[in-house]
Design a protein around this motif. Structure first.
Motif, mmCIF file in Angstrom:
data_model
loop_
_atom_site.group_PDB
_atom_site.id
_atom_site.type_symbol
_atom_site.label_atom_id
_atom_site.label_comp_id
_atom_site.label_asym_id
_atom_site.label_seq_id
_atom_site.Cartn_x
_atom_site.Cartn_y
_atom_site.Cartn_z
ATOM 1 N N GLY A 69 0.804 -1.214 0.000
ATOM 2 C CA GLY A 69 0.000 0.000 0.000
ATOM 3 C C GLY A 69 0.838 1.265 0.000
ATOM 4 O O GLY A 69 1.994 1.284 0.442
ATOM 5 N N ALA A 70 0.237 2.337 -0.495
ATOM 6 C CA ALA A 70 0.945 3.614 -0.620
ATOM 7 C C ALA A 70 1.305 4.208 0.733
ATOM 8 O O ALA A 70 2.324 4.879 0.885
ATOM 9 C CB ALA A 70 0.100 4.598 -1.423
ATOM 10 N N LYS A 71 0.479 3.949 1.737
ATOM 11 C CA LYS A 71 0.743 4.522 3.061
ATOM 12 C C LYS A 71 2.045 3.993 3.635
ATOM 13 O O LYS A 71 2.824 4.739 4.232
ATOM 14 C CB LYS A 71 -0.427 4.217 3.998
ATOM 15 C CG LYS A 71 -0.316 4.898 5.347
ATOM 16 C CD LYS A 71 -1.571 4.685 6.186
ATOM 17 C CE LYS A 71 -1.479 5.432 7.513
ATOM 18 N NZ LYS A 71 -2.697 5.251 8.331
ATOM 19 N N TYR A 72 2.299 2.695 3.478
ATOM 20 C CA TYR A 72 3.537 2.122 4.004
ATOM 21 C C TYR A 72 4.744 2.705 3.261
ATOM 22 O O TYR A 72 5.772 3.008 3.865
ATOM 23 C CB TYR A 72 3.527 0.607 3.862
ATOM 24 C CG TYR A 72 4.710 -0.061 4.542
ATOM 25 C CD1 TYR A 72 4.664 -0.392 5.889
ATOM 26 C CD2 TYR A 72 5.872 -0.326 3.844
ATOM 27 C CE1 TYR A 72 5.749 -0.976 6.518
ATOM 28 C CE2 TYR A 72 6.970 -0.912 4.460
ATOM 29 C CZ TYR A 72 6.903 -1.238 5.805
ATOM 30 O OH TYR A 72 7.988 -1.801 6.420
ATOM 31 N N VAL A 73 4.601 2.866 1.931
ATOM 32 C CA VAL A 73 5.700 3.427 1.136
ATOM 33 C C VAL A 73 6.018 4.842 1.604
ATOM 34 O O VAL A 73 7.190 5.225 1.727
ATOM 35 C CB VAL A 73 5.337 3.417 -0.360
ATOM 36 C CG1 VAL A 73 6.382 4.154 -1.179
ATOM 37 C CG2 VAL A 73 5.202 1.985 -0.857
ATOM 38 N N ARG A 74 4.976 5.615 1.878
ATOM 39 C CA ARG A 74 5.211 6.978 2.337
ATOM 40 C C ARG A 74 5.942 6.980 3.678
ATOM 41 O O ARG A 74 6.801 7.829 3.935
ATOM 42 C CB ARG A 74 3.884 7.725 2.465
ATOM 43 C CG ARG A 74 4.064 9.203 2.780
ATOM 44 C CD ARG A 74 2.740 9.913 2.929
ATOM 45 N NE ARG A 74 2.957 11.327 3.145
ATOM 46 C CZ ARG A 74 3.298 11.874 4.307
ATOM 47 N NH1 ARG A 74 3.448 11.102 5.354
ATOM 48 N NH2 ARG A 74 3.486 13.178 4.421
ATOM 49 N N GLN A 75 5.618 6.024 4.548
ATOM 50 C CA GLN A 75 6.299 5.929 5.838
ATOM 51 C C GLN A 75 7.781 5.616 5.642
ATOM 52 O O GLN A 75 8.631 6.103 6.387
ATOM 53 C CB GLN A 75 5.641 4.862 6.704
ATOM 54 C CG GLN A 75 6.209 4.774 8.118
ATOM 55 C CD GLN A 75 6.006 6.052 8.908
ATOM 56 O OE1 GLN A 75 4.928 6.636 8.875
ATOM 57 N NE2 GLN A 75 7.035 6.487 9.607
ATOM 58 N N VAL A 76 8.095 4.815 4.632
ATOM 59 C CA VAL A 76 9.491 4.513 4.327
ATOM 60 C C VAL A 76 10.256 5.797 4.022
ATOM 61 O O VAL A 76 11.343 6.040 4.539
ATOM 62 C CB VAL A 76 9.590 3.531 3.136
ATOM 63 C CG1 VAL A 76 11.036 3.388 2.686
ATOM 64 C CG2 VAL A 76 9.044 2.169 3.522
ATOM 65 N N PHE A 77 9.670 6.642 3.167
ATOM 66 C CA PHE A 77 10.339 7.892 2.820
ATOM 67 C C PHE A 77 10.422 8.832 4.012
ATOM 68 O O PHE A 77 11.396 9.584 4.143
ATOM 69 C CB PHE A 77 9.615 8.569 1.656
ATOM 70 C CG PHE A 77 9.905 7.934 0.327
ATOM 71 C CD1 PHE A 77 11.199 7.898 -0.169
ATOM 72 C CD2 PHE A 77 8.899 7.364 -0.421
ATOM 73 C CE1 PHE A 77 11.478 7.310 -1.388
ATOM 74 C CE2 PHE A 77 9.166 6.763 -1.637
ATOM 75 C CZ PHE A 77 10.462 6.739 -2.127
ATOM 76 N N LEU A 78 9.428 8.799 4.883
ATOM 77 C CA LEU A 78 9.487 9.610 6.092
ATOM 78 C C LEU A 78 10.638 9.155 6.974
ATOM 79 O O LEU A 78 11.399 9.965 7.514
ATOM 80 C CB LEU A 78 8.159 9.519 6.851
ATOM 81 C CG LEU A 78 8.072 10.339 8.150
ATOM 82 C CD1 LEU A 78 8.236 11.825 7.840
ATOM 83 C CD2 LEU A 78 6.750 10.077 8.848
ATOM 84 N N ASP A 79 10.795 7.824 7.121
ATOM 85 C CA ASP A 79 11.914 7.289 7.899
ATOM 86 C C ASP A 79 13.246 7.688 7.277
ATOM 87 O O ASP A 79 14.205 8.020 7.985
ATOM 88 C CB ASP A 79 11.822 5.763 7.994
ATOM 89 C CG ASP A 79 10.622 5.310 8.813
ATOM 90 O OD1 ASP A 79 10.084 6.131 9.566
ATOM 91 O OD2 ASP A 79 10.213 4.141 8.672
ATOM 92 N N ARG A 80 13.310 7.660 5.950
ATOM 93 C CA ARG A 80 14.542 8.043 5.260
ATOM 94 C C ARG A 80 14.885 9.494 5.541
ATOM 95 O O ARG A 80 16.037 9.840 5.791
ATOM 96 C CB ARG A 80 14.391 7.831 3.753
ATOM 97 C CG ARG A 80 14.367 6.387 3.313
ATOM 98 C CD ARG A 80 13.942 6.288 1.858
ATOM 99 N NE ARG A 80 14.925 6.876 0.975
ATOM 100 C CZ ARG A 80 15.689 6.184 0.150
ATOM 101 N NH1 ARG A 80 15.568 4.872 0.108
ATOM 102 N NH2 ARG A 80 16.551 6.765 -0.632
#
Length: 737
Positions: free
Chosen positions: A516-527
């Protein structure tokens, strides 16, 4: 009404900046500053002798303007919309789409309270007052509903809407866009539904102030507006003088294609976008603007190319041509696809290949046959015997390793790319789309190792197939991970294989499909959080080295490995298999991208000549400070930073004396969602920075060679810089290297 094709060598790529657009009018001293400012705020730029919107192509005849007249604050924005209505098309700028405007002619919101914010460029300023907006809802059709709803006149007015009709249509006083069809939203249980609808359809400056930049970003990412939804809820308007039975807008044209043959060699959408509507017979279509009729469609023909060849003076064609002259929107896949339209690739299905090229980062350079990647120096002559992404990867491998090329779109780590919603996927290995085909590839591994069936299936369902005895590769993005279970579990105990896939290759479309897109966005936030920590550490290391007299070359030995807590293992966000198998389980690490600010951000380092002996790090070291990364940096508040504009000047020329003495408030664009630095990703634009100063060489080196190597000339004309790293060189220092 006029439209025009921009004939200059290139459109400046920082035209999203209001400040920059204002500076393009600096030579028109016959007009008062307030008029030039209003033109810039309405989306127009000046390129002698034209004043036009680079997003939609409509222009304003400056000769018709009175030099001594003071125009109403909304005059040019209303003119913009009226001219666009004549064409029956949409403008990304007027829709406030992401990437079309940098709000840098107003003070930042963080410095103001609601009572002091000025909406001097509102399209409907008479409705700036909340009470006046509320009054307009006295005739709203849903006013008498008894059930509880969050779509109330008060909520509408708070978020900038006033009731404008037709039916239940409401219009934002600031951006002037209208939204209809509120029947479903009336029943929605989301208390922020009005704010959400405004933010995802028209993320204008007013709703950004009300909702916050994070809410706007989330709305655009997780609640994408489809073409069908845009047509139904934000209908186009046409203001043609003569009445006619023929369509008057692009949307009306599209509605005539209900009975368009399914086996037609060209799509109805492509035809409608260029002004054609269906006449209901065979393949006969007609342009609603210039009345051109075409009925001889066959494979290989394109709507835009055919229309342009047969009726080049059509206002629709001129407007389209004006908006695709430059490559400033290269991060937008839809724009990349537009540039490829009409290019003959000598295949049975050129249109499919155009879509695949655009999805893989390629665009057509200035209407030539040169097809370039928007994120690396690769150019391609596409073949049909393999996927475009596999060809892209192979070409990237041929680039010299010393150039540190590692294309972010190839390795599925490209947050700046704006994909076309709901398009088909273009896997790098389409023959392995089936999970059962991927499972079969693991049979040799299973024969040599004792593993559970679930071990293989988990990897296959995560998108991986066995590529080599040590590596498995994603069928969609084509990137690899080591298969050895023990090593993976030791380094990343808290992640299953799907999440590992996401953390190494977050923009892989298969990852988005399964997590899902929400998890991907969290990845970039962590980055971004990790990058902030690393930047502060590298920043401190550079300052310490500078104070101790360390040379610039020694910075290349500073690593960017994060300080990890006991409970969180390190994650290397950059894995590359460009160089084939290595001793490190088939992949090698590359520099973790820290925040790439210019040297202006930190105290200058002593000017010490760089020795060739100090610029080559040991093989075991990770290159950091001297590595270029294609990354949009964030400031400490999580806002996007625009390095080119953060010195508050035009990067290619000093500010005029008038602009320096002007009382118009011009502030930093740090809150902008756009990084204008993307312009310097293109060799031609870096070359232009030298030509503006009539330079043919720099320190005895040709400007063509310097531009190819990634350098551009700074605003003072005395230093060459790299847009993505801290390298700055004067002529004296270049001569000493």
């Amino acid at each position: 009404m006029t439209t025009a094709i921009l004939e200059t060598s290139a459109i400046d790529h920082i035209i999203a900046s209001e400040k920059y657009r204002l500076e393009t009018f600096s030579s028109l001293l016959n007009f008062p500053l307030i008029t030039r400012r209003q033109l810039a705020l309405a989306g127009f730029i000046y390129r002698e002798p034209l004043c036009l919107c680079p997003q939609c192509g409509v222009s304003i005849d400056l000769k018709s303007l009175n030099d001594n007249h003071t125009y109403p604050s909304n005059y040019f924005r209303l003119s913009h919309r009226k001219k666009l209505s004549h064409l029956g098309k949409r403008c990304a700028f007027l829709l406030c789409e992401s990437g079309t405007n940098i709000d840098d002619l107003h003070p930042p919101f963080s410095y103001q309270v609601e009572e002091t914010v000025e909406w001097d460029d509102a399209e409907q300023p008479e409705f700036r007052d909340y009470a006046k907006r509320v009054e307009t809802f006295n005739a709203w059709p849903y006013l008498q509903r008894e059930e509880k709803t969050f779509v109330t006149p008060s909520s509408m007015a708070i978020h900038g809407f006033y009731f404008s009709g037709f039916n239940d249509g409401v219009t934002c006083f600031y951006c002037g866009n209208t939204l209809v069809g509120w029947s479903e939203a009336i029943c929605d249980t989301n208390e922020h539904i009005v704010r959400l609808e405004h933010a995802r359809f028209f993320p204008c400056r007013f709703i950004t102030f009300k909702a916050g930049a994070k809410f706007i970003a989330d709305a655009g990412y997780f609640h994408i507006v489809s073409d069908e939804e845009r047509r139904s809820r934000n209908p186009m308007t046409s203001e043609t003088i003569t009445s006619s039975n023929k369509p008057q807008t692009i949307d009306e044209c599209l509605s005539t294609f209900d009975k368009w043959p399914s086996d037609a060699p060209i799509s109805a959408k492509d035809l409608a976008q260029t002004g054609f509507y269906y006449l209901g017979e065979e393949l006969r279509v007609k342009c609603y603007m210039c009345d051109l009729e075409v009925d001889d469609w066959h494979h290989g023909m394109t709507a835009y190319g055919t229309h342009k060849r047969r009726k080049a003076d059509c206002e629709i064609i001129q407007a389209i041509a004006s908006s695709i002259t430059g490559d400033f929107q290269c991060v937008n896949e839809k724009w990349r696809l537009q540039t490829l339209d009409g290019l003959s690739l000598n295949t049975d299905n050129d249109q499919y290949l155009w879509r695949e090229l655009a999805a893989c980062g390629f665009y057509r350079f200035r209407n030539t046959n040169n097809i370039r990647c928007a994120y690396c120096p690769v150019t391609i002559e596409p073949k049909t015997d393999s996927s475009v992404m596999s060809q892209h990867r192979a070409l990237a491998k041929r680039l010299k390793r010393s150039s540190h090329i590692d294309c972010v779109i190839v390795r599925a780590q490209c947050p700046t790319n704006v994909p076309i919603p709901d398009r088909e996927a273009f896997p790098e290995y389409p023959e392995y789309k089936s999970v059962f085909e991927r499972i079969k590839t693991f049979e040799p591994y299973k024969a040599r190792h004792t593993v559970k069936d679930n071990f293989i299936r988990e990897r296959a369902e995560a998108g991986f197939l066995l590529d080599t005895p040590k590596l498995m590769r994603c069928f969609q993005c084509g990137n690899s991970l080591p298969i050895m279970e023990k090593k993976m579990e030791k380094n990343y105990p808290q992640y299953n294989i799907e999440k590992l896939h996401a953390h190494f290759y977050p923009t892989c479309e298969w990852v988005k499909e399964i997590l899902g897109a929400k998890y991907v966005r969290q990845v970039f936030l962590d980055r971004s959080k990790l990058n902030e920590t690393e930047y502060q550490r590298v920043y401190a290391a550079q300052l310490s080295a500078a104070s101790n007299g360390t040379s610039l070359g020694s910075f290349s030995s500073v690593t960017t490995t994060s300080n990890n807590s006991e409970n969180t293992p390190p994650i290397d966000f950059n894995i590359s298999d460009y160089s084939g198998e290595s001793d490190n389980e088939g992949y090698e690490t590359v520099a973790t991208p820290f925040r790439a600010h210019y040297m202006d951000r930190i105290p200058s380092v002593p000017s010490i000549p760089i020795s060739p002996l100090t610029t080559s790090p040991e093989p075991s070291q990770t290159i950091a400070a001297q590595s270029c990364v294609d990354l949009i940096p964030n400031d400490i508040h999580g806002q996007f930073t625009s390095p080119i504009l953060e010195n508050r000047t035009n990067p290619f020329k000093p500010p005029s004396p008038e602009s320096q003495s002007s009382t118009v408030y011009m502030t930093s664009p740090d809150a902008s969602p756009v990084d204008p630095r993307v312009s310097l990703a293109y060799e031609s634009n870096r070359l232009d920075s030298f030509r503006r100063y009539n330079r043919e060489s720099f320190a005895g080196i040709s400007i063509e060679e310097l531009a190819y190597a990634g350098f551009y000339l700074n605003a003072e004309g005395n230093t060459i810089k790299c847009p993505w790293c801290t390298v700055e060189l004067t002529e004296h220092r270049v001569e000493n290297i």
